[in-house]
Scaffold this active site. Structure first.
Site, short mmCIF file in Angstrom:
data_model
loop_
_atom_site.label_atom_id
_atom_site.label_comp_id
_atom_site.label_asym_id
_atom_site.label_seq_id
_atom_site.Cartn_x
_atom_site.Cartn_y
_atom_site.Cartn_z
N CYS A 143 0.83 -1.21 0.00
CA CYS A 143 0.00 0.00 0.00
C CYS A 143 0.86 1.26 0.00
O CYS A 143 1.37 1.66 1.06
CB CYS A 143 -0.92 -0.03 1.22
SG CYS A 143 -1.89 1.48 1.37
N CYS A 190 -0.51 4.14 2.16
CA CYS A 190 -0.36 3.98 3.61
C CYS A 190 1.10 4.20 4.02
O CYS A 190 1.37 4.82 5.04
CB CYS A 190 -0.74 2.57 4.06
SG CYS A 190 -2.17 1.87 3.25
N ASP A 191 2.04 3.65 3.26
CA ASP A 191 3.42 3.57 3.73
C ASP A 191 4.41 4.45 2.98
O ASP A 191 5.56 4.55 3.38
CB ASP A 191 3.91 2.10 3.63
CG ASP A 191 3.05 1.16 4.45
OD1 ASP A 191 2.50 1.62 5.47
OD2 ASP A 191 2.91 -0.01 4.08
#
Ligand code: NAP
Length: 302
Positions: A130, A133-134
């Site tokens: 992701c 997200c990261d």
């Protein structure tokens, strides 16, 4: 006793919850993780009719608030089993057992893994599925994205804003993703395409320090120093728990037509988890409406 129990609170499941609840049916959606499904990982949605631009997280939050605002329940428990006896569905979850007159399976799909050694051990230590997200953890660092679909193209584009260098590793030289996005990515100065290549080894001890890639045409191997590898090679369904009630195809998708029916009366399916040609946000939402209205019709005739 719920009129409609929905397994999954992604775009298909929550759209079904909106339609079910608005039709006056007691509706609950069960979700083992967070609401929104895969769309929460999409930085920007630009192809949902009527909305020019919205982040996946904002879209999912709007959907969740719309469904719960209408009175639908969202129960954050993992569904382990669904059985049917005398027209009553029993839903066993990580938190208890529930009963419903009809069920909609809207389980979506999960990120496909490369299946190479130490992939699981290095997840969260350089391996991610992701970018939204990261990605921010890799500010100023070199990273790689593996895949050739829209997710890989969008992830790579997103990462070019943070990272010093973004390698796009793809097993072919043609991309499955849309030409427009690919053309924009090619214009970025910090992108390098590594084509006809697969990742054969993950380098580094406790954390990822690089990837070994093999060119499928020449057989040549090359080590690329990266601190992050974003794997974006598609999705897989996870419907084994429901295979007694719903027929699955070879890949594990629930066999269903556009009517969202399964082989069990009262059991419907919606979104990416079912057999279909086009897996998009708009088709997931559309399935949610079709399945919920079919479930309402079924419940009314009981
Ligand atoms: P996808 O379209 O299925 O693409 C997966 C990519 O990964 C393909 O390029 C495939 O290569 C490659 N791949 C698959 N298995 C692999 C393996 N074992 N090793 C190496 N490479 C592998 O998946 P996606 O990009 O996640 O997209 C899923 C769906 O969501 C699509 O319908 C897509 O259009 C949609 N989506 C839409 C948007 C948008 O409209 N904004 C954004 C994201 C996703 P090959 O091409 O060689 O098969």
């Amino acid at each position: 006793m719920y009129d409609i129990a929905i397994v999954g609170a992604g775009p298909a499941g929550l759209s079904a919850a909106i339609y079910g609840q608005r039709a006056g049916k007691k509706t609950a959606a069960f979700e083992g993780y967070t609401y929104g499904g895969q769309i929460v990982n999409t930085p920007e949605i630009e192809n949902y009719p009527g909305i020019k631009n919205i982040s996946g997280f904002d879209y999912a939050t709007g959907l969740y608030e719309q469904a719960t605002g209408l009175g639908a329940e969202v129960i954050f428990e993992q569904v382990l089993e669904v059985t049917n006896e005398n027209k009553i569905f029993k839903i066993t979850t990580s938190g208890g057992t529930y009963e419903a007159k009809s069920v909609i399976l809207a389980t979506g799909a999960k990120n496909r893994h490369l299946g190479i050694e130490r992939e699981d051990a290095l997840t969260g230590r350089g391996i991610s599925y992701c970018a939204t997200c990261d990605g921010a953890f890799y500010k100023g660092k070199a990273v790689a994205v593996n895949g050739g679909g829209n997710t890989a193209i969008e992830d790579a584009m997103f990462l070019t804003n943070y990272c010093s260098r973004v390698y796009v590793i793809h097993r072919r030289d043609e991309f499955r993703g849309e030409k427009e996005g690919l053309a924009a990515l090619k214009k970025k100065e910090n992108v390098e395409f590594v084509l006809n290549s697969t990742v054969t080894e993950l380098l580094g001890e406790d954390r990822l320090s690089g990837v070994r890639v093999k060119n499928k045409l020449t057989g040549e191997e090359r080590d690329i120093a990266v601190e992050g590898l974003f794997i974006a090679i598609g999705q897989e369904p996870d419907n084994k728990a429901f295979s007694e009630l719903a027929e699955l195809d070879k890949a594990g998708y629930i066999i269903s037509g556009e009517d969202c029916m399964t082989r069990t009366p009262g059991l419907f399916t919606a979104g990416d988890c079912r057999t279909k040609q086009v897996r998009q946000l708009v088709t997931a939402a559309s399935d949610g409406a079709v399945a919920a209205l079919a479930a309402c019709g079924y419940v009314d005739k009981l």
